[in-house]
Design an enzyme around this catalytic site. Structure first.
Site, PDB file in Angstrom:
ATOM      1  N   ARG A   3      63.932  52.841  46.144  1.00 37.05           N
ATOM      2  CA  ARG A   3      63.295  53.815  45.234  1.00 37.05           C
ATOM      3  C   ARG A   3      64.093  55.113  45.138  1.00 37.05           C
ATOM      4  NH1 ARG A   3      56.946  52.528  46.498  1.00 37.05           N
ATOM      5  NH2 ARG A   3      56.797  50.974  44.855  1.00 37.05           N
ATOM      6  N   LYS A  12      44.480  36.461  40.733  1.00 35.07           N
ATOM      7  CA  LYS A  12      43.190  36.548  40.037  1.00 35.07           C
ATOM      8  C   LYS A  12      43.302  36.687  38.524  1.00 35.07           C
ATOM      9  CE  LYS A  12      40.521  38.649  43.726  1.00 35.07           C
ATOM     10  NZ  LYS A  12      39.897  39.905  44.151  1.00 35.07           N
ATOM     11  N   GLY A  35      55.638  44.327  40.817  1.00 31.74           N
ATOM     12  CA  GLY A  35      54.891  43.780  41.951  1.00 31.74           C
ATOM     13  C   GLY A  35      55.508  42.536  42.560  1.00 31.74           C
ATOM     14  N   GLY A  88      50.752  48.525  39.751  1.00 35.76           N
ATOM     15  CA  GLY A  88      49.573  48.830  38.923  1.00 35.76           C
ATOM     16  C   GLY A  88      49.964  49.462  37.600  1.00 35.76           C
TER      17      GLY A  88
HETATM   18  P1  AMP Z   1      48.944  39.193  42.030  1.00 32.07           P
HETATM   19  O1  AMP Z   1      48.982  40.457  42.832  1.00 32.07           O
HETATM   20  O2  AMP Z   1      47.661  38.977  41.300  1.00 32.07           O
HETATM   21  O3  AMP Z   1      50.165  39.015  41.165  1.00 32.07           O
HETATM   22  O4  AMP Z   1      48.942  38.020  43.101  1.00 32.07           O
HETATM   23  C1  AMP Z   1      50.003  37.772  43.956  1.00 32.07           C
HETATM   24  C2  AMP Z   1      49.508  37.002  45.127  1.00 32.07           C
HETATM   25  O5  AMP Z   1      48.902  35.809  44.667  1.00 32.07           O
HETATM   26  C3  AMP Z   1      50.605  36.601  46.068  1.00 32.07           C
HETATM   27  O6  AMP Z   1      50.383  37.226  47.316  1.00 32.07           O
HETATM   28  C4  AMP Z   1      50.467  35.086  46.181  1.00 32.07           C
HETATM   29  O7  AMP Z   1      50.558  34.616  47.509  1.00 32.07           O
HETATM   30  C5  AMP Z   1      49.056  34.850  45.684  1.00 32.07           C
HETATM   31  N1  AMP Z   1      48.897  33.489  45.161  1.00 32.07           N
HETATM   32  C6  AMP Z   1      49.551  32.920  44.138  1.00 32.07           C
HETATM   33  N2  AMP Z   1      49.163  31.654  43.965  1.00 32.07           N
HETATM   34  C7  AMP Z   1      48.233  31.383  44.922  1.00 32.07           C
HETATM   35  C8  AMP Z   1      47.439  30.245  45.247  1.00 32.07           C
HETATM   36  N3  AMP Z   1      47.561  29.122  44.552  1.00 32.07           N
HETATM   37  N4  AMP Z   1      46.560  30.370  46.258  1.00 32.07           N
HETATM   38  C9  AMP Z   1      46.453  31.521  46.944  1.00 32.07           C
HETATM   39  N5  AMP Z   1      47.168  32.622  46.680  1.00 32.07           N
HETATM   40  C10 AMP Z   1      48.045  32.564  45.671  1.00 32.07           C
END
Ligand code: AMP
Length: 419
Positions: A40, A206, A375, A398
């Site tokens: 950074r 999610k 991210g 974010g």
């Molecule tokens: P996000 O911050 O929403 O982009 O989510 C990223 C996180 O989602 C990472 O830490 C991944 O390990 C988790 N992730 C992705 N696919 C899966 C899955 N099939 N089951 C559980 N965690 C997941």
């Protein structure tokens, strides 16, 4: 309208208050705080070089960690001043208070090309409250304001928004730094009128975190590729069994709406047709947060759209990854946000790596533009050693997501419009 850029400014002899993102990972070593990763800091060097060459008197403001409005020695920016001086090969003054007489005096003593780093702005609760009199003090000696901290631009804080307002009211310019300018270009302008075909790759945990992004991108994309745990909420919405996979029953309506919108607009919307699954096993142990620790055993391929009751899906399968890679290779603009599986565990990283390779190769070989939306996808691309082979990697987490949603970020809104 575009925002004013630091390149448009005449800065010689002017005091420039520049907001930077120096929220670097640190750890204690032999009683001292040591910087673990200076990426950074490195990313601000182009803007700093430009300002130094231009003869600006630079005052840097930043936050580090979450000191909750109190002075917290382990979150002092002092080690950052030393590191920055090292990287620039010139002295960087440090003020152990971001406001007040000492900070003002040091700022006023700066000569052309000099740099001062102010102490962590979050040592004051007024920073996050964007308290007007605090913003006034922070910008006390500033004639120009520059923001190069895209990662903090979704926050309406004194250093990201209030201080810009103070400078603007005095008739001073408020401009985007070079890093901020690139973020606005790639996450904004480039996606407004993308070269086609335009593919959006969405993954992560999610659906609910990405509702607005999905909705907005369905208006722009030719194809959407879905992976990660969020794919299972879509499958649940279609009536398939998802076993113990991470799903959000409350977000089924979001999935249904997205599928309908895609069909309505003729957007190709692909979901995984095979998955890597495993059986979760409760070890009986608790982690530091008091939550049960699971082991995932017997990882294997599941070629059915239904997942067995006692299993959890952790990655998209090889057939899906191959199909996604083909779509990516035929695209001219690629936006990727969110990993395809739980890539932190190497048993479930194969498809994320395959997608990363396809994105990098398509960028290098067919001149497609690839934009990595911050991210965990940035982490995954770097882990695969392909960071230098994509067009742009956002520095925001974010902030990138909110910007991609089409939201107005307070730290961007506070900048002057280009005339
Ligand atoms: P996000 O911050 O929403 O982009 O989510 C990223 C996180 O989602 C990472 O830490 C991944 O390990 C988790 N992730 C992705 N696919 C899966 C899955 N099939 N089951 C559980 N965690 C997941």
């Amino acid at each position: 309208m575009g925002k004013l850029s630091v390149r448009d400014l005449a800065v010689r002899g002017k005091r420039v208050l520049m907001r930077v993102d120096y929220n670097v990972p640190m750890a204690e070593k032999d009683g001292q705080m040591v910087i673990n990763d200076a990426t950074r800091i490195k990313e601000t060097l182009p803007t700093l070089d430009l300002l130094i060459q231009g003869g600006a008197r630079i005052i840097l403001a930043a936050h580090l960690g979450r000191p909750d409005g109190k002075r917290e020695p382990s979150m002092s920016l002092r080690p950052v001043a030393a590191k920055l001086a090292d990287m620039l090969g010139r002295p960087v003054a440090f003020s152990d208070d971001c406001i007040g007489e000492k900070a003002s005096k040091t700022a006023e003593a700066l000569k052309d090309g000099d740099i001062l780093l102010l102490e962590n702005t979050r040592f004051y609760p007024e920073e996050e409250d964007n308290e007007p009199s605090f913003a006034e003090k922070l910008a006390a000696s500033a004639e120009i304001y520059v923001n190069d901290a895209f990662g903090a631009a979704h926050r309406a804080h004194a250093s990201t928004a209030g201080a810009a307002g103070v400078v603007a009211r005095r008739g001073g310019a408020c401009a985007a730094g070079l890093l901020m300018e690139r973020e606005l270009k790639f996450l904004g302008d480039e996606l407004e009128n993308p070269a086609r075909p335009f593919v959006v790759i969405l993954g992560g945990a999610k659906v609910s975190d990405k509702i607005k992004v999905i909705d907005r991108l369905l208006e722009k994309a030719d194809t959407v590729l879905v992976g990660g745990a969020m794919a299972y909420t879509f499958r649940l919405a279609q009536g398939y069994k998802t076993g113990k996979s991470l799903v959000e029953p409350d977000a089924i309506h979001v999935a249904v709406r997205a599928l309908a919108k895609a069909a309505d607009r003729g957007v190709r919307f692909l979901l995984p047709t095979d998955n890597v699954i495993a059986t979760p096993f409760n070890t009986g142990k608790l982690n530091k947060k008091g939550k049960p620790v699971f082991e995932f055993r017997d990882e294997r391929l599941n070629a059915s759209l239904d997942i067995p009751d006692d299993c959890e899906g952790f990655d998209i399968g090889p057939a899906t990854a191959k199909r996604y890679a083909e779509v990516i290779r035929a695209s001219k603009t690629i936006l990727w946000n969110g990993p395809m599986g739980m890539f932190e565990d190497s048993r479930f990283a194969a498809s994320t790596n395959e997608v990363a390779r396809a994105v990098a190769e398509t960028t290098q070989k067919s001149g497609a533009k690839s934009i990595i939306g911050g991210g965990d996808s940035v982490k995954a691309i770097n882990l695969a050693g392909l960071g230098s082979q994509v067009t742009f990697m956002s520095t925001g987490g974010g902030a990138s997501l909110e910007f991609l949603e089409g939201s107005t970020l307070p730290g961007v809104a506070a900048l002057s419009d280009k005339r």
